[in-house]
Design a protein around this motif. Structure first.
Motif, short mmCIF file in Angstrom:
data_model
loop_
_atom_site.label_atom_id
_atom_site.label_comp_id
_atom_site.label_asym_id
_atom_site.label_seq_id
_atom_site.Cartn_x
_atom_site.Cartn_y
_atom_site.Cartn_z
N HIS A 10 0.74 -1.23 -0.04
CA HIS A 10 -0.07 0.15 0.07
C HIS A 10 1.02 1.32 0.03
O HIS A 10 1.99 1.20 0.89
CB HIS A 10 -0.95 0.03 1.16
CG HIS A 10 -1.87 1.08 1.21
ND1 HIS A 10 -3.05 1.19 0.47
CD2 HIS A 10 -1.80 2.34 1.99
CE1 HIS A 10 -3.60 2.54 0.70
NE2 HIS A 10 -2.78 3.13 1.49
N GLU A 69 -2.96 8.07 -4.32
CA GLU A 69 -2.76 6.85 -3.57
C GLU A 69 -3.26 5.48 -4.02
O GLU A 69 -2.63 4.62 -4.40
CB GLU A 69 -3.19 7.05 -2.17
CG GLU A 69 -2.51 7.90 -1.23
CD GLU A 69 -2.86 7.79 -0.02
OE1 GLU A 69 -3.94 7.28 0.50
OE2 GLU A 69 -2.16 8.47 1.03
N ASP A 70 -4.61 5.71 -4.57
CA ASP A 70 -5.13 4.26 -5.28
C ASP A 70 -4.35 3.88 -6.45
O ASP A 70 -4.12 2.83 -6.74
CB ASP A 70 -6.59 4.53 -5.69
CG ASP A 70 -7.64 4.85 -4.34
OD1 ASP A 70 -7.29 4.32 -3.22
OD2 ASP A 70 -8.67 5.34 -4.56
N GLN A 71 -3.83 4.99 -7.39
CA GLN A 71 -3.16 4.54 -8.49
C GLN A 71 -1.81 3.93 -8.14
O GLN A 71 -1.49 3.14 -8.71
CB GLN A 71 -3.08 5.95 -9.46
CG GLN A 71 -2.25 5.39 -10.75
CD GLN A 71 -2.34 6.77 -11.50
OE1 GLN A 71 -2.75 8.01 -11.19
NE2 GLN A 71 -1.88 6.65 -12.82
N THR A 105 -0.89 2.30 -5.31
CA THR A 105 -1.11 1.27 -4.73
C THR A 105 -1.45 0.21 -5.66
O THR A 105 -0.84 -0.89 -5.70
CB THR A 105 -2.15 1.21 -3.64
OG1 THR A 105 -1.55 2.07 -2.77
CG2 THR A 105 -2.09 -0.06 -3.08
N SER A 106 -2.19 0.41 -6.46
CA SER A 106 -2.67 -0.30 -7.80
C SER A 106 -1.30 -0.86 -8.47
O SER A 106 -1.08 -2.04 -8.84
CB SER A 106 -3.61 0.19 -8.68
OG SER A 106 -4.09 -0.86 -9.57
#
Length: 90
Positions: free
Chosen positions: A6, A26-28, A30-31
């Motif tokens: 993460h 953060e989502d991008q 982390t992915s």
């Protein structure tokens, strides 16, 4: 147990744009790191810790827009944690 990497960002509290974009970025990130983890895990054949860390970073950056990749400086502790998990086969 599988590792679930993460990315957490620390935006400038005085910059409303950074605060607004934090979650999506953060989502991008982390992915991209999770996808990189799966690719490096699948190709792991006993490489050194430093090599695994470099592969994780390179693969993560490859999964990002070039502008984002250029500015991505991961938490080295998180990268190390993921590398060790890959090397241990978890």
């Amino acid at each position: 147990m599988a590792v679930e990497p993460h990315v957490t960002l620390e935006p400038d509290p005085n910059d409303p744009v950074q605060r607004k974009l934090r979650g999506a970025l953060e989502d991008q990130l982390t992915s991209a790191l999770q996808a990189a983890t799966e690719r490096v895990r699948a190709s792991y054949r006993g490489e050194s810790f430093d090599t695994v860390c470099r592969q994780l970073l390179d693969e993560t950056r490859a999964g990002l827009h070039p502008d984002i990749a250029a500015g991505f400086e991961p938490d080295l502790d998180e990268l190390a944690r993921v590398a060790v998990a890959i090397m241990r086969g978890s």
